[in-house]
Design an enzyme around this catalytic site. Structure first.
Site, PDB file in Angstrom:
ATOM      1  N   ARG A 172       0.605  -1.150   0.330  1.00  0.00           N
ATOM      2  CA  ARG A 172      -0.121  -0.028   0.296  1.00  0.00           C
ATOM      3  C   ARG A 172       0.688   1.294   0.012  1.00  0.00           C
ATOM      4  NH1 ARG A 172      -5.390  -1.243   3.989  1.00  0.00           N
ATOM      5  NH2 ARG A 172      -6.307  -2.577   2.328  1.00  0.00           N
ATOM      6  N   LYS A 216     -20.609 -17.000   1.460  1.00  0.00           N
ATOM      7  CA  LYS A 216     -22.069 -17.170   1.535  1.00  0.00           C
ATOM      8  C   LYS A 216     -22.904 -15.438   0.946  1.00  0.00           C
ATOM      9  CE  LYS A 216     -21.508 -17.716   6.682  1.00  0.00           C
ATOM     10  NZ  LYS A 216     -22.027 -17.301   8.390  1.00  0.00           N
ATOM     11  N   GLY A 269     -10.749  -9.291  -0.696  1.00  0.00           N
ATOM     12  CA  GLY A 269      -9.429  -9.781  -0.197  1.00  0.00           C
ATOM     13  C   GLY A 269      -9.061 -11.522  -1.022  1.00  0.00           C
ATOM     14  N   GLY A 324     -13.703  -3.405   0.995  1.00  0.00           N
ATOM     15  CA  GLY A 324     -15.023  -2.417   0.963  1.00  0.00           C
ATOM     16  C   GLY A 324     -15.656  -1.849  -0.114  1.00  0.00           C
TER      17      GLY A 324
END
Length: 389
Positions: free
Chosen positions: A36, A190, A347, A370
């Site tokens: 990063r 999920k 991720g 996100g």
């Protein structure tokens, strides 16, 4: 696109408040993965070369508006100086930053200030006094309406940094105005965590490949026995609704045609490949089979744009990484041949594509987590909207 880049700004003699994401992993006070930090180097370099000065604004961890020495950005100074190849000054509070005349200044963890996560306009005004231009290079924090990502952009002439620019251009190419046909791969454990994503994608893509534990829920929704597999049986009605919506808008959903099953979840577990309708009662589905991979490959070959979020199986343990690896390498091959624009993020996705060796050949790999997911869900990102004025 309604936002400006560094190329649109006169940076000479200007102080550029630059919001970055340098939330890197630390072990024993040392950075273990500087990715990063390395990704913000082009922005910092371009500002300096244009005659500007840089004030870096960043968060680290979740201190919740309180000072925590273990989350001090001072710990990152050695890694930053190594990446930039020059000295980086540090201001432990905003008062200390006033009047400091240096090429690169790092402010202390912005989340030490309670006004940051409250998007406090007073904090934004205080920050704005430290510079002349605002540059947001932290797409990964753009889904947060915080003082340093949203309110501050409204106080000064604002633009996107190089990393933010690359991210937005890649996502625009993938979802905003893509070359069609478009295929999306959505995997993971999920359905419940990716409902908004699936709902948005069926209306935007031509083919939707569903893999991982999520696929088991869709198979169960069709009345197929999934044995002891990870499956959200309570979500089968919603899975049916998504399939009906896809049918209605002309999006083809691709589910596993064959499956790799095992009796235990461990590396090298004894396994067999069976049709997706023949999962034994005592077995778990841990990967998609070769016929499924062939179907996914066919979808890739007949697409111009690919968006990928989530693995096709339990990629962390061999041999259940086979489908993810094979599909990723197929996408990489088509991308390298100039036949496919491939954008991936999330991720698990980044880890899976790196493990397969395909990542470096993808058009763009987002590390934004996100924010990438919310963009794919069709949500407005406050940090991006603020740049658009």
């Amino acid at each position: 696109m309604g936002w400006k880049t560094l190329d649109d700004m006169d940076l000479a003699g200007k102080i550029v408040l630059t919001r970055v994401d340098i939330n890197v992993p630390l072990e024993d006070g040392k950075v273990t993965d500087a990715t990063r930090i390395e990704r913000i180097v082009p922005t910092v370099t371009d500002i300096l070369e244009a005659g500007g000065k840089v004030v870096l604004i960043a968060h680290f961890g979740r201190p919740k508006g309180k000072v925590d020495p273990e989350m001090s950005l001072q710990l990152l100074l050695p890694a930053l100086e190594e990446a930039f190849g020059r000295k980086v000054a540090f201001a432990e509070d905003l008062e200390a930053a006033e009047g400091l005349d240096v090429p690169i200044l790092l402010l202390e963890n912005i989340r030490f200030l309670p006004g940051e996560e409250k998007n406090d306009p007073a904090l934004a005004k205080t920050l704005a006094k430290l510079g002349d231009i605002y540059c947001n290079d932290a797409f990964s924090a753009a889904h947060r309406a915080h003082a340093s990502t949203e309110a501050l952009a409204r106080e000064l002439p604002a633009c996107a940094g190089r990393l933010m620019q690359a991210e937005l251009q890649a996502l625009e190419a993938a979802l905003g105005a893509p070359e069609r046909p478009v295929v999306a791969v959505v995997g993971g454990a999920k359905v419940s965590t990716k409902l908004d994503l699936l709902g948005n994608l069926v209306e935007k893509v031509d083919r939707l490949v569903i893999g991982g534990g999520m696929a088991n829920t869709f198979l169960a929704a069709q009345g197929i026995n999934v044995g002891k597999s990870l499956c959200e049986h309570e979500m089968t009605e919603i899975a049916k609704q998504i399939m009906l919506k896809a049918l209605d808008v002309g999006c083809e959903i691709i589910l596993p045609a064959d499956i790799v099953v095992a009796r235990e979840f461990k590396a090298g577990a004894e396994n067999e490949t069976v049709p997706s309708t023949r999962c034994p009662d005592d077995a778990m589905i841990l990967d998609a089979g070769p016929e499924s991979v062939e179907r996914v490959g066919y979808a890739f070959e007949h697409a111009r744009t690919l968006i990928w979020n989530g693995p096709l199986g339990a990629f962390e343990i061999a041999p259940f990484n086979a489908a993810t690896d094979a599909a990723a390498l197929k996408a990489a091959e088509l991308t390298e041949a100039g036949k496919l624009v491939s954008v991936a993020g999330g991720g698990d996705t980044v880890a899976a594509l790196n493990a397969s060796g395909a990542a470096e050949k993808f058009t763009y790999i987002s590390t934004a987590g996100g924010a990438f997911l919310e963009w794919m869900e069709g949500k407005t990102l406050p940090g991006v909207a603020a740049l658009e004025g």
